[in-house]
Enzyme design. Structure first.
Site, mmCIF file in Angstrom:
data_model
loop_
_atom_site.group_PDB
_atom_site.id
_atom_site.type_symbol
_atom_site.label_atom_id
_atom_site.label_comp_id
_atom_site.label_asym_id
_atom_site.label_seq_id
_atom_site.Cartn_x
_atom_site.Cartn_y
_atom_site.Cartn_z
ATOM 1 N N TYR A 145 0.865 -1.183 0.000
ATOM 2 C CA TYR A 145 0.000 0.000 0.000
ATOM 3 C C TYR A 145 0.899 1.230 0.000
ATOM 4 C CZ TYR A 145 -3.485 3.447 1.505
ATOM 5 O OH TYR A 145 -4.305 4.545 1.590
ATOM 6 N N ASP A 240 9.346 2.910 -0.299
ATOM 7 C CA ASP A 240 8.295 3.497 0.522
ATOM 8 C C ASP A 240 8.537 3.048 1.957
ATOM 9 O OD1 ASP A 240 6.066 4.142 1.948
ATOM 10 O OD2 ASP A 240 4.630 3.460 0.437
ATOM 11 N N LYS A 268 4.371 8.947 8.923
ATOM 12 C CA LYS A 268 4.052 8.301 10.203
ATOM 13 C C LYS A 268 4.973 8.694 11.355
ATOM 14 C CE LYS A 268 1.345 4.772 8.013
ATOM 15 N NZ LYS A 268 0.200 3.997 8.339
HETATM 16 N N1 PMP Z 1 2.910 4.064 2.303
HETATM 17 C C1 PMP Z 1 2.827 3.119 3.229
HETATM 18 C C2 PMP Z 1 3.831 1.997 3.228
HETATM 19 C C3 PMP Z 1 1.815 3.164 4.192
HETATM 20 O O1 PMP Z 1 1.727 2.195 5.104
HETATM 21 C C4 PMP Z 1 0.899 4.239 4.172
HETATM 22 C C5 PMP Z 1 -0.225 4.353 5.181
HETATM 23 N N2 PMP Z 1 -0.629 3.211 5.791
HETATM 24 C C6 PMP Z 1 1.043 5.216 3.182
HETATM 25 C C7 PMP Z 1 2.064 5.104 2.271
HETATM 26 C C8 PMP Z 1 0.102 6.382 3.120
HETATM 27 O O2 PMP Z 1 0.353 7.246 4.177
HETATM 28 P P1 PMP Z 1 -0.772 8.287 4.681
HETATM 29 O O3 PMP Z 1 -1.882 7.464 5.245
HETATM 30 O O4 PMP Z 1 -0.048 9.134 5.693
HETATM 31 O O5 PMP Z 1 -1.191 9.074 3.495
#
Ligand code: PMP
Length: 432
Positions: A145, A240, A268
């Protein structure tokens, strides 16, 4: 357990907020329990809901709350900063300090830009890879994701995994055609995709350790091979690290695995629980970004003083010796106990752990990719989730979301949780 207030609030919420929740992953639909619990306050590793019930929190707000809730150092930084104004629309010293801290911890991020979320960070790395290479296609791995921007919602994981839908409506087929998705940990499939489209691929986007269909580490040499072969094809490599950044040691997981990407996306933890994201890479690539280069990206709230101050305070706290050893020790104790109890009560699980994060899949197969994770039994998980909630333990409402330890969980909290798991497994084994 009384959930009267939550039930009332949920009815009101359904009237004005779509689905009653502000992110689908908060819904309890996937766990067979309509009413999500409405939390009222949190402290350390605990939540209290609107009816006064206490829960030990293993959600950690889907990751950021690694220091537990209302950590004094982070809270003080937020209050102190707020008293001087919350948004300037000008550069500030603290943005520079946080960027310096990030670069020191993650040397591949030579130049950095702050944004407001992980979604924004990843979305921008994709645009940057396209700007830099002059190519259009993105290769990603099934189930990872990367936020909710159009491109990465093509056959994505976390949101859709919770809702059990494979994709999102509203994404033009012409965009979807620019995304190639192959199974995680499968170098043959990766190579086939490179053979077919290698000269059109701008970037290979990967969670270097998957945190979105549980916890799935890369196979030995997987990341190295991805990098070598992507570079041979002329594509950039984007890690990511929105979940993995500062989760397993003070820095990004790329350092632990000794593989440096061209671009990194963060979010995060590095914002201490306030909205944040960041992306970065070599100066040569980052020089494409406005105002230095032709790739545009901006943000009214980007680098806002509150998120930056919370981020600095969070990283300062994480940098203290012993932080990650303690998270690892708690993760091991809890994970080992869950595995033993599963054997004792004849419940079939696969447990994947890295440090203070682990996933419990109700399956008898190893989980190395998204397809494996999907085999996990959602009914059994739903039962387990509801029993644990009754016991006062809050897990993410998805059959393959990770459990996250925080620095504030105590040995007593871990033992409390182990007893709750034992009672839950026992009832599951009795078919209750
Ligand atoms: N990349 C990863 C690996 C994530 O786990 C998440 C959120 N769970 C995101 C991107 C998106 O981040 P946000 O919810 O802060 O937009």
């Amino acid at each position: 357990m009384e959930l009267q207030r939550s039930k009332q609030l949920y009815q009101e919420a359904l009237d004005v907020i779509v689905g009653g929740v502000n992110s689908p992953s908060r819904s309890f639909r996937a766990v067979g329990n309509g009413t999500p619990v409405f939390m009222k306050k949190a402290q350390g590793p605990y939540f209290w809901d609107e009816d006064g019930n206490r829960y030990i929190d293993y959600l950690a707000a889907f990751g950021p709350i690694i220091l537990g809730h209302a950590h004094p150092h982070v809270t003080a930084a937020i209050i102190e900063t707020a008293s001087h104004g919350v948004l300037y629309g000008t550069p500030t010293e603290k943005e520079v300090r946080l960027a310096q801290m990030l670069r020191e911890a993650i040397p591949s991020m030579e130049q950095i830009r702050f944004v407001n979320s992980g979604t924004e960070a990843v979305m921008t790395t994709i645009r940057l890879a396209r700007a830099y290479t002059g190519r259009n296609k993105i290769l990603k791995f099934a189930g990872c994701y990367h936020g909710h921007s159009d491109l990465v919602l093509v056959a994505a994981g976390s949101g859709p995994s919770t809702l059990g839908i494979p994709d999102s409506a509203g994404i033009p087929p012409s965009l979807a055609q620019e995304v190639i998705t192959v199974p995680y940990n499968d170098l043959d499939a990766f190579q086939q995709a490179l053979d077919a489209w290698g000269d059109q691929i701008a970037g290979v986007l990967v969670e270097p350790l998957v945190g979105n269909f549980g916890i799935v580490p890369p196979a030995p040499d997987f990341l190295n091979q991805v990098k070598t072969r992507a570079h041979q094809a002329g594509a950039l490599v984007i890690f990511d690290e929105v979940i993995t950044g500062f989760r397993f040691h003070y820095g990004a997981i790329q350092t632990l695995f000794d593989v440096e990407p061209d671009l990194t996306a963060l979010g995060k933890i590095m914002g201490g629980g306030l909205p944040i994201g960041a992306y970065g890479g070599s100066k040569k690539i980052m020089d494409q970004v406005a105002p230095m280069g032709p790739m545009y990206q901006a943000g009214t709230m980007a680098g806002n003083p509150l998120s930056i101050a919370a981020g600095i305070a969070c990283l300062e706290t994480l940098a203290q010796p012993g932080t990650y050893e303690r998270l690892d020790e708690m993760g091991r104790t809890l994970a080992d106990a869950i595995e033993e109890l599963a054997k004792k009560y004849n419940i079939t699980i696969t447990l994947n752990r890295m440090g203070g994060a682990f996933a419990v899949y109700f399956t008898d197969q190893p989980v190395v990719n998204y397809e494996d994770a999907q085999q996990a039994d959602g009914e059994l998980f739903g039962q387990f989730f509801r029993l644990m909630l009754e016991e006062g333990v809050y897990l993410a409402p998805s059959k393959y979301e990770a459990w996250f330890l925080t620095t504030t969980h105590s040995d007593e909290d871990i033992q409390f949780t182990i007893r709750a798991v034992e009672r839950s497994f026992k009832r599951m084994s009795q078919g209750k």
